[in-house]
Structure formats: structure tokens, C-alpha cells
Design a protein around this motif. Structure first.
Motif, PDB file in Angstrom:
ATOM      1  N   ALA A 238      20.335  -7.035 -11.263  1.00 46.27           N
ATOM      2  CA  ALA A 238      20.722  -7.495  -9.929  1.00 46.27           C
ATOM      3  C   ALA A 238      22.099  -8.163  -9.950  1.00 46.27           C
ATOM      4  O   ALA A 238      22.961  -7.885  -9.106  1.00 46.27           O
ATOM      5  N   VAL A 239      22.312  -9.032 -10.937  1.00 49.19           N
ATOM      6  CA  VAL A 239      23.613  -9.702 -11.041  1.00 49.19           C
ATOM      7  C   VAL A 239      24.703  -8.686 -11.380  1.00 49.19           C
ATOM      8  O   VAL A 239      25.818  -8.743 -10.848  1.00 49.19           O
ATOM      9  N   PHE A 240      24.378  -7.729 -12.241  1.00 45.83           N
ATOM     10  CA  PHE A 240      25.329  -6.674 -12.588  1.00 45.83           C
ATOM     11  C   PHE A 240      25.764  -5.907 -11.342  1.00 45.83           C
ATOM     12  O   PHE A 240      26.970  -5.645 -11.143  1.00 45.83           O
ATOM     13  N   MET A 241      24.816  -5.559 -10.477  1.00 40.98           N
ATOM     14  CA  MET A 241      25.142  -4.811  -9.266  1.00 40.98           C
ATOM     15  C   MET A 241      26.095  -5.599  -8.372  1.00 40.98           C
ATOM     16  O   MET A 241      27.073  -5.054  -7.840  1.00 40.98           O
ATOM     17  N   VAL A 242      25.824  -6.874  -8.209  1.00 44.71           N
ATOM     18  CA  VAL A 242      26.676  -7.704  -7.347  1.00 44.71           C
ATOM     19  C   VAL A 242      28.095  -7.783  -7.917  1.00 44.71           C
ATOM     20  O   VAL A 242      29.091  -7.573  -7.209  1.00 44.71           O
ATOM     21  N   VAL A 243      28.188  -8.078  -9.210  1.00 41.80           N
ATOM     22  CA  VAL A 243      29.502  -8.282  -9.817  1.00 41.80           C
ATOM     23  C   VAL A 243      30.289  -6.977  -9.891  1.00 41.80           C
ATOM     24  O   VAL A 243      31.466  -6.937  -9.543  1.00 41.80           O
ATOM     25  N   VAL A 244      29.652  -5.888 -10.325  1.00 44.49           N
ATOM     26  CA  VAL A 244      30.387  -4.645 -10.498  1.00 44.49           C
ATOM     27  C   VAL A 244      30.843  -4.083  -9.156  1.00 44.49           C
ATOM     28  O   VAL A 244      31.945  -3.517  -9.038  1.00 44.49           O
ATOM     29  N   CYS A 245      30.028  -4.230  -8.110  1.00 43.45           N
ATOM     30  CA  CYS A 245      30.437  -3.742  -6.790  1.00 43.45           C
ATOM     31  C   CYS A 245      31.594  -4.564  -6.233  1.00 43.45           C
ATOM     32  O   CYS A 245      32.573  -4.020  -5.700  1.00 43.45           O
ATOM     33  N   ALA A 246      31.501  -5.885  -6.352  1.00 47.22           N
ATOM     34  CA  ALA A 246      32.569  -6.745  -5.855  1.00 47.22           C
ATOM     35  C   ALA A 246      33.862  -6.521  -6.633  1.00 47.22           C
ATOM     36  O   ALA A 246      34.947  -6.398  -6.051  1.00 47.22           O
TER      37      ALA A 246
ATOM     38  N   ALA B  42      38.839 -13.666 -11.322  1.00 50.46           N
ATOM     39  CA  ALA B  42      37.567 -14.381 -11.234  1.00 50.46           C
ATOM     40  C   ALA B  42      36.384 -13.417 -11.363  1.00 50.46           C
ATOM     41  O   ALA B  42      35.394 -13.708 -12.039  1.00 50.46           O
ATOM     42  N   GLY B  43      36.505 -12.247 -10.722  1.00 51.41           N
ATOM     43  CA  GLY B  43      35.429 -11.262 -10.812  1.00 51.41           C
ATOM     44  C   GLY B  43      35.245 -10.732 -12.219  1.00 51.41           C
ATOM     45  O   GLY B  43      34.115 -10.570 -12.695  1.00 51.41           O
ATOM     46  N   MET B  44      36.351 -10.489 -12.915  1.00 56.70           N
ATOM     47  CA  MET B  44      36.250  -9.995 -14.290  1.00 56.70           C
ATOM     48  C   MET B  44      35.597 -11.044 -15.185  1.00 56.70           C
ATOM     49  O   MET B  44      34.731 -10.720 -16.006  1.00 56.70           O
ATOM     50  N   ALA B  45      36.001 -12.302 -15.031  1.00 59.96           N
ATOM     51  CA  ALA B  45      35.402 -13.367 -15.839  1.00 59.96           C
ATOM     52  C   ALA B  45      33.903 -13.491 -15.564  1.00 59.96           C
ATOM     53  O   ALA B  45      33.128 -13.892 -16.442  1.00 59.96           O
ATOM     54  N   SER B  46      33.481 -13.110 -14.346  1.00 57.50           N
ATOM     55  CA  SER B  46      32.065 -13.211 -13.979  1.00 57.50           C
ATOM     56  C   SER B  46      31.185 -12.256 -14.775  1.00 57.50           C
ATOM     57  O   SER B  46      29.969 -12.449 -14.865  1.00 57.50           O
ATOM     58  N   TYR B  47      31.774 -11.226 -15.374  1.00 57.58           N
ATOM     59  CA  TYR B  47      30.978 -10.298 -16.179  1.00 57.58           C
ATOM     60  C   TYR B  47      30.298 -10.999 -17.353  1.00 57.58           C
ATOM     61  O   TYR B  47      29.248 -10.553 -17.827  1.00 57.58           O
ATOM     62  N   VAL B  48      30.889 -12.081 -17.835  1.00 59.67           N
ATOM     63  CA  VAL B  48      30.265 -12.776 -18.978  1.00 59.67           C
ATOM     64  C   VAL B  48      28.993 -13.497 -18.549  1.00 59.67           C
ATOM     65  O   VAL B  48      28.206 -13.930 -19.400  1.00 59.67           O
ATOM     66  N   LEU B  49      28.773 -13.644 -17.226  1.00 57.27           N
ATOM     67  CA  LEU B  49      27.576 -14.300 -16.713  1.00 57.27           C
ATOM     68  C   LEU B  49      26.463 -13.311 -16.374  1.00 57.27           C
ATOM     69  O   LEU B  49      25.368 -13.725 -15.994  1.00 57.27           O
ATOM     70  N   VAL B  50      26.761 -12.014 -16.486  1.00 53.57           N
ATOM     71  CA  VAL B  50      25.763 -10.995 -16.137  1.00 53.57           C
ATOM     72  C   VAL B  50      24.619 -11.032 -17.143  1.00 53.57           C
ATOM     73  O   VAL B  50      24.827 -10.965 -18.358  1.00 53.57           O
TER      74      VAL B  50
END
Length: 442
Positions: free
Chosen positions: A115-123, A103-111
Motif C-alpha cells: 500500500a505504501v509502495f503504491m502511494v509513493v511510486v504513483c506520486a 522528498a518523494g525519492m527519499a520516501s522510498y526508504v520508508l516503504v
């Protein structure tokens, strides 16, 4: 009439497959898991920087800040993930982490912003590093002690093959250089995590391993049927509770010392991935294509010799000596790299390849020694917690590596290589007394 090709082709193919496939069926199943996972990783690693800079529109500096912060999150996540493996079972915990990571990897397409990049990449990095710690615990649960290190070596060879295959497939996306191509690669990596989650339940665990913690009622039935005293009180075999064993991982000073020394040895990966490319471009006349050649040489040598290197790690003391030898080889490779300064292009390229060959020999020995030490010095009732600590140390070393190498070798020219060389030699030499100390405290 011509003989059908299937009649003649069948018999020779079977021995070839047997040579390539591991004889242990458990290792073979783990190999499929690792291969699927690392092909996805190779895909993403190859395109990630270009995706974030060219498609998302982030600056290189911001991507660097995000990756550094993510690295800190990854270090912090390893220890609680290891404890979760002890509490709920390594196999079950790894299934959950892979689903979350998908789910986290798929979230990269929403970056679309920093700010969103920081949240997704850290998680995502926190989950990924946690999964690495749990995966190490799974190896302890699935593989018997006498074959564990050789099994890990085989899996590391598979890892290199998988990453190489993923990188080769990613070349198609790099050539297309479009959002659609990069998104396809990212989603393919997300699917690979789901595939791993599907493979995991089919991996059998070694007898007596706690890959799946039994339900309380099952423990009650076992005790009433004549279980041992250790089973009745829920100890790890040394008279302590399993919870106390898990807590002891952060209080085991000798184990922490071994973890720190291993973390210093992991600086080697920054030498290969950061130090040599920058050194080639800034300080030598070698053709830039030699950078790719060094990575290819390293991959081929690891695949060819990682399993063989485990022959030098039969017990704790031989593993410590392997780490000492690795430290000397890594130190020597740094000094050889320094010699390339001022050489003609062809000569510099040849010397660099020799340095990488020496570095890779040190790499396979340090990895084989580190695996045995991480398992055999751990409390047997808290494998996950100890693997979490060891993995956190390795992650910290790899995170600090680029800064150390650029501040010393790249920042101060040929003399600067003496600093990482000294770190490798001293940490390898210190491993022998540190392991003796830890062995006395076991």
C-alpha cells in the motif's frame, strides 16, 4: 632539470576540453543539470527492482502492478505540469518539482508494504513525468529556436553518458546487496534532485522567453512605458489570451495527431529494453551476454550520432521526413530481429547487433524530428501546455510498449515482429501528411 609536467600538459588539455564541452554557455549549464539528474536516475534505475523485491519484500507481480499504475499517473501529470510552466515560469516550476521529487525519492526508504509502495511510486512518477514536461518547456525558454534542436541532441547525448555512469556506480551497491547499500543509492538520487534545483536559478533564459512570468506591477509599468498591443492585452501574438492559448493544446487536433504518431514511434524503446532481452532468452541460441552488448551499442551510437542526426531536421517538413525514414529503419530492425530465430548462437548475436544498430539510427532520427515538431507546431504562447501534451503522448507510448511487444513479437514468434514493424512504418509514413495538416492550421 625536468620540466614541470604542468607546463607541457596545460596547452593540449584546453583544446580537448573544448571538443568535449558545448560552445554555447547556456547549453553547458543545462548539461550540468542534465548530467547530475541522469547520474542519479542511472543509480536508481539499476537497483530499484532489486530493492523492492529483495529488501522491501514485494513480489515481482506487485511491483509490475505498481509501476503500471504509476505510469498512468505520469501520463496524467504531464499536461497540468506544462500549464503550470506557462503560468508561473518553467524555471520556477522545475525548481519546485525537483524539491518535491527529492522528498518523494527519499520516501522510498520508508516503504514497507504494498500500500505504501503504491502511494509513493504513483506520486513520485507523477512528479517525475511532470518535471520532464516542464524541462522540455525550459529548453524552449533557454535556447533560441535556431539552436534548440541541436542543443536538445547534445543534452540527450549527455543523458546517455549520465545514465551509464550512474549504472556503473550502482554496481557497487548491487555487489554489496544490502539494505544499507540500496538506501545509500536512493538517498544519493534524492540529493541529485536538490542539486538540480540549486543549478536551475543560474540558467539564463533567451530574450523574450517567459521562463519567469513578471509580476502584475511589472506588466503595468511596461505597458505605461509604451508596450505593444500584445503586451497590453496579454496575448500570445495571435490576438488570443495566454489562458486561451493554454487551453488550446488539448483542442489542437493536428498537433494531437502528430503527438499520437510520435507515441507509436516511442514503442521502439520497448523493443530495445523488453523485446530483445526476452527474445534472446526464449527464441535464440545467442549468448545472454549479448543483451548487455546491445544496450551498450545503443548507448555509444546515441552519444556519437544524436547531434549529427539533427542536420536532417532543418524545418517542419524535413523533420517529418526524418520521422518517416526513422519509421522505416525501426520497421527494418524488427524484421532483422525476427531473422535470428533458429540461427547458431554466434550468428544470432551478430545479426542482433546489426538490428540494434539499425534501430538506433531510427531512434536518433525520430528523436530529432520529434523535438522540432513538438516545438515548432506548438502555440508560441503556450509552450508548456503543448510540451505537456506531447510528453503525455510519449509517456503513454512508453507505458504501452512492453505490453504491445510481448503480445505480438514475443507471443507469436518471428511472424509476431511484423506487427511492431508495421506500426513503425505506418506511423512514420503518416507523419508527413499529419505535419502538412498541422502546418496549414498554424
Amino acid at each position: 632539470m625536468t620540466t614541470p609536467p604542468t607546463v607541457q600538459a596545460g596547452p593540449p588539455a584546453a583544446p580537448a576540453r573544448r571538443r568535449l564541452l558545448h560552445p554555447d554557455p547556456v547549453v553547458r549549464r543545462l548539461s550540468w543539470m542534465v548530467l547530475v539528474n541522469t547520474i542519479g536516475s542511472g543509480l536508481f534505475m539499476t537497483v530499484s527492482t532489486l530493492y523492492f523485491t529483495r529488501i522491501v519484500g514485494l513480489s515481482v507481480g506487485r511491483v509490475g502492478v505498481g509501476l503500471t499504475a504509476a505510469g498512468l499517473c505520469g501520463v496524467a501529470a504531464s499536461i497540468p505540469a506544462g500549464r503550470a510552466a506557462d503560468r508561473w515560469g518553467s524555471r520556477r516550476a522545475l525548481v519546485v518539482l525537483n524539491v518535491v521529487e527529492a522528498a518523494g525519492m527519499a520516501s522510498y526508504v520508508l516503504v514497507h508494504s504494498f500500500a505504501v509502495f503504491m502511494v509513493v511510486v504513483c506520486a513520485e512518477t507523477a512528479v517525475d513525468r511532470g518535471a520532464a514536461a516542464v524541462r522540455n518547456a525550459l529548453y524552449a525558454d533557454a535556447l533560441p529556436k535556431e539552436t534548440r534542436v541541436r542543443g536538445r541532441a547534445y543534452l540527450r547525448a549527455v543523458t546517455n553518458v549520465g545514465i551509464g555512469a550512474g549504472a556503473a556506480l550502482a554496481a557497487v551497491a548491487l555487489q554489496a546487496d544490502s539494505r544499507g547499500a540500496y538506501v545509500t543509492v536512493i538517498l544519493a538520487n534524492a540529493v541529485s534532485f536538490l542539486a538540480v534545483a540549486a543549478i536551475l536559478p543560474g540558467i539564463p533564459l533567451a530574450a523574450g522567453r517567459r521562463g519567469e512570468r513578471p509580476a502584475p506591477e511589472a506588466v503595468t509599468e511596461e505597458v505605461s512605458g509604451g508596450g505593444t498591443a500584445d503586451e497590453c492585452v496579454g496575448t500570445d501574438g495571435s490576438g488570443r489570451s495566454a489562458e486561451a492559448a493554454r487551453r488550446s493544446a488539448l483542442r489542437d487536433v493536428p498537433y494531437l495527431a502528430v503527438t499520437l504518431l510520435n507515441a507509436l514511434l516511442t514503442l521502439q524503446f520497448a523493443v530495445l529494453n523488453v523485446g530483445i532481452p526476452l527474445w534472446v532468452v526464449r527464441e535464440t541460441d545467442a549468448p545472454r551476454a549479448v543483451v548487455a552488448a546491445t544496450l551498450l551499442l545503443n548507448t555509444v551510437l546515441v552519444v556519437a550520432f544524436q547531434v549529427r542526426a539533427t542536420r536532417a531536421t532543418r524545418d517542419l517538413r524535413s523533420a517529418a521526413r526524418a520521422c518517416r525514414a526513422a519509421g522505416l529503419m525501426l520497421a527494418g530492425s524488427c524484421l532483422v530481429i525476427a531473422l535470428t530465430h533458429g540461427l547458431p548462437g554466434a550468428a544470432a548475436a551478430a545479426v542482433l547487433l546489426a538490428a540494434v544498430a539499425l534501430e538506433t539510427v531510427g531512434e536518433v532520427f525520430s528523436q530529432a524530428g520529434g523535438w522540432l515538431l513538438s516545438y515548432d507546431l506548438a502555440d508560441r504562447g503556450a509552450t508548456g501546455a503543448y510540451q505537456g501534451v506531447f510528453n503525455a503522448g510519449a509517456s503513454a507510448g512508453m507505458m504501452a510498449g512492453p505490453a504491445v511487444v510481448t503480445a505480438t513479437a514475443i507471443g507469436h514468434g518471428p511472424l509476431g515482429w511484423a506487427v511492431p514493424a508495421a506500426l513503425f512504418a505506418l506511423s512514420g509514413a503518416a507523419m508527413v501528411p499529419a505535419v502538412r495538416w498541422a502546418e496549414r492550421r498554424r
